[in-house]
Design a protein around this motif. Structure first.
Motif, mmCIF file in Angstrom:
data_model
loop_
_atom_site.group_PDB
_atom_site.id
_atom_site.type_symbol
_atom_site.label_atom_id
_atom_site.label_comp_id
_atom_site.label_asym_id
_atom_site.label_seq_id
_atom_site.Cartn_x
_atom_site.Cartn_y
_atom_site.Cartn_z
ATOM 1 N N MET A 138 0.929 -1.396 0.035
ATOM 2 C CA MET A 138 0.019 -0.038 -0.023
ATOM 3 C C MET A 138 0.755 1.132 0.167
ATOM 4 O O MET A 138 2.045 1.193 0.406
ATOM 5 N N THR A 139 0.359 2.394 -0.690
ATOM 6 C CA THR A 139 1.204 3.652 -0.565
ATOM 7 C C THR A 139 0.959 4.158 0.831
ATOM 8 O O THR A 139 0.058 4.078 1.456
ATOM 9 N N GLU A 140 1.914 5.157 0.867
ATOM 10 C CA GLU A 140 1.872 5.987 2.415
ATOM 11 C C GLU A 140 1.065 7.085 2.233
ATOM 12 O O GLU A 140 0.864 7.599 3.194
ATOM 13 N N PHE A 141 0.610 7.427 1.123
ATOM 14 C CA PHE A 141 -0.219 8.563 0.881
ATOM 15 C C PHE A 141 -1.658 8.431 1.605
ATOM 16 O O PHE A 141 -2.365 7.475 1.180
ATOM 17 N N ASN A 142 -1.858 9.215 2.647
ATOM 18 C CA ASN A 142 -3.014 8.978 3.521
ATOM 19 C C ASN A 142 -3.649 10.179 3.887
ATOM 20 O O ASN A 142 -3.593 10.781 5.093
ATOM 21 N N PRO A 143 -4.188 11.116 2.791
ATOM 22 C CA PRO A 143 -4.952 12.367 3.466
ATOM 23 C C PRO A 143 -6.148 12.200 4.231
ATOM 24 O O PRO A 143 -6.649 11.084 4.596
ATOM 25 N N PRO A 176 -11.563 4.919 4.596
ATOM 26 C CA PRO A 176 -10.089 5.106 4.425
ATOM 27 C C PRO A 176 -9.676 5.747 3.154
ATOM 28 O O PRO A 176 -10.408 5.293 1.973
ATOM 29 N N ALA A 177 -8.758 6.533 3.008
ATOM 30 C CA ALA A 177 -8.237 7.193 1.852
ATOM 31 C C ALA A 177 -7.044 6.502 1.277
ATOM 32 O O ALA A 177 -6.638 6.568 -0.064
ATOM 33 N N LYS A 178 -6.543 5.459 1.843
ATOM 34 C CA LYS A 178 -5.235 4.844 1.157
ATOM 35 C C LYS A 178 -5.647 4.090 0.029
ATOM 36 O O LYS A 178 -6.903 3.528 -0.281
ATOM 37 N N ARG A 179 -4.718 4.013 -0.920
ATOM 38 C CA ARG A 179 -5.010 3.205 -2.244
ATOM 39 C C ARG A 179 -3.910 1.955 -2.502
ATOM 40 O O ARG A 179 -2.618 2.399 -2.168
ATOM 41 N N GLY A 185 -15.150 8.734 -1.414
ATOM 42 C CA GLY A 185 -15.375 8.357 -0.126
ATOM 43 C C GLY A 185 -14.891 8.918 0.866
ATOM 44 O O GLY A 185 -14.956 8.473 2.196
ATOM 45 N N THR A 186 -14.139 9.999 0.850
ATOM 46 C CA THR A 186 -13.332 10.680 2.024
ATOM 47 C C THR A 186 -14.148 12.010 2.392
ATOM 48 O O THR A 186 -13.848 12.463 3.145
ATOM 49 N N ALA A 187 -14.797 12.591 1.371
ATOM 50 C CA ALA A 187 -15.626 13.797 1.464
ATOM 51 C C ALA A 187 -16.793 13.618 2.727
ATOM 52 O O ALA A 187 -17.242 12.615 3.281
ATOM 53 N N PRO A 188 -17.101 14.761 3.516
ATOM 54 C CA PRO A 188 -18.045 14.832 4.425
ATOM 55 C C PRO A 188 -19.570 14.112 4.142
ATOM 56 O O PRO A 188 -19.984 13.297 4.710
#
Length: 383
Positions: free
Chosen positions: A1-6, A12-15, A93-96
């Motif tokens: 998994m990538t470390e990018f996690n805003p 979850p935002a991870k991709r 999936g990550t917006a309010p």
């Protein structure tokens, strides 16, 4: 998994990385013998990994959304152009608002519980100008070679939603208008006795027509709600004799009854039953209307009720015989011998009488005796 996690407000935002997506795609291509079947589906189908990214898209989805950019690695909202997905740094999936998205709820339920889910989803999308999508989203777990994927199927229900809203507005506005008209006629009715006799008849006719129109609209609204399963059943005590006399009097004043006899069969059963009066009223009215429309001037329609074996059986008879072709289709929705745009009356009899009143609806027809429709009901509606 990538470390990018805003930051995320819901899922979850991870991709997964591009390399991981490619490996998963190869696994799917090796195992998906049903790919040709998915390509034949007219709605869009994605297969997502557990980071909610597209690993496979059927032909319908690829043709609709993959022309400008590859779909692999995107999430469903990003592929569809959802404004919330495009504005959020973490993507779909990550917006309010994502916590209220039907598609996201379906995905989360399948991902967490491993079971199918069906949800309605409303998206505002931007590509090609701002527009709204109304979808029914179905998600299913799919295990291939020890790895979990999610099948994402979306069907466009926008046309049905628009018709639902239009229908609700129409029924609401027209019923309000008819209620106001009926009230006005009641007020004017106090002065009707001063009119010449021929005008009193016109006035009485106007009142009857107003009631008939209002009843027809209520019937159609009830049918729409019943087909969606959104109607509570409210049983009340009904005297069959009083009910039959009221029904005969109501339809006896209709245009379709002009020049025809609508009679109550002598000796009909007068007994008390407990059932939903609104549904019962719509069924008997539909039977009477159907019988009167099939009866020529000078003909007769007979309304009856019998008590037997702890049940009551209502019946409506006319002298017209049904052909074999008609008999086989009479309870089929939208089938009618009277032309296009008809065919809901007999369907509503069956729907109301059997699903909601727990009874039985059928007919008997004979070339020498004519046709009779029956409604058998329990004396007391089961809880």
């Amino acid at each position: 998994m990538t470390e990018f996690n805003p930051e995320t407000h819901f899922a979850p935002a991870k991709r997964s990385s591009e390399q991981e997506i490619n490996v998963q795609a190869l696994k799917l291509r090796a195992e998906l013998a049903f790919g040709a079947v998915l390509d034949a589906v007219s709605e869009l189908v994605f297969i997502l990994n557990m980071d909610r990214q597209i690993v496979y898209a059927n032909r319908r989805a690829a043709d609709a959304f993959g022309a400008a950019r590859p779909l692999a690695g995107l999430r469903h909202g990003e592929a569809l152009g959802c404004q919330n997905a495009l504005k959020s740094s973490g993507g779909c999936g990550t917006a309010p608002l994502c916590k209220y998205c039907g598609a996201m709820r379906a995905l989360v339920e399948t991902a967490l519980l491993g079971k199918p889910s069906v949800q309605e989803c409303r998206l505002t999308v931007s590509p090609g100008g701002v527009r709204a999508l109304d979808l029914t989203v179905s998600t299913y777990p799919l295990d291939i070679d020890g790895e979990r994927f999610i099948v994402f199927h979306a069907a466009d229900i926008a046309a049905g939603k628009r018709m639902e809203v239009i229908g609700q507005v129409f029924f609401h506005d027209m019923l309000n208008t008819m209620t106001a008209l009926s009230g006005f006629l009641d007020i004017v009715g106090a002065e009707a006795s001063r009119l010449p006799p021929e005008f009193q008849g016109y006035f009485s006719r106007a009142r009857t027509l107003a009631v008939i129109i209002q009843d027809e609209m209520l019937s159609h609204r009830l049918l729409v709600a019943a087909e969606a399963g959104h109607v509570p059943v409210s049983p009340v005590k009904i005297n069959t004799g009083a009910f039959l006399r009221q029904s005969a009097g109501f339809y006896g004043g209709c245009n379709i009854a002009r020049g025809k006899a609508l009679e109550l069969v002598p000796g009909f059963a007068e007994t008390d039953i407990e059932t939903d009066k609104s549904f019962l009223n719509r069924i008997i009215n539909a039977m009477l209307k159907n019988a009167l429309e099939e009866t020529e001037k000078g003909g007769k329609v007979a309304l009856n009720c019998q008590a037997r074996d702890g049940k009551v059986v209502f019946s409506v008879h006319n002298s017209r015989h049904m052909t074999r072709e008609t008999q086989l289709q009479v309870f089929t929705r939208s089938f009618s011998t009277k032309g296009k745009g008809r065919g809901l009356g007999t369907w509503s009899m069956k729907l109301f009488g059997e699903r909601f009143l727990k009874g039985r609806v059928w007919f008997e027809t004979d070339s020498s005796k004519g046709t009779t429709f029956f409604l058998e009901l329990p004396v007391k509606l089961p809880a």
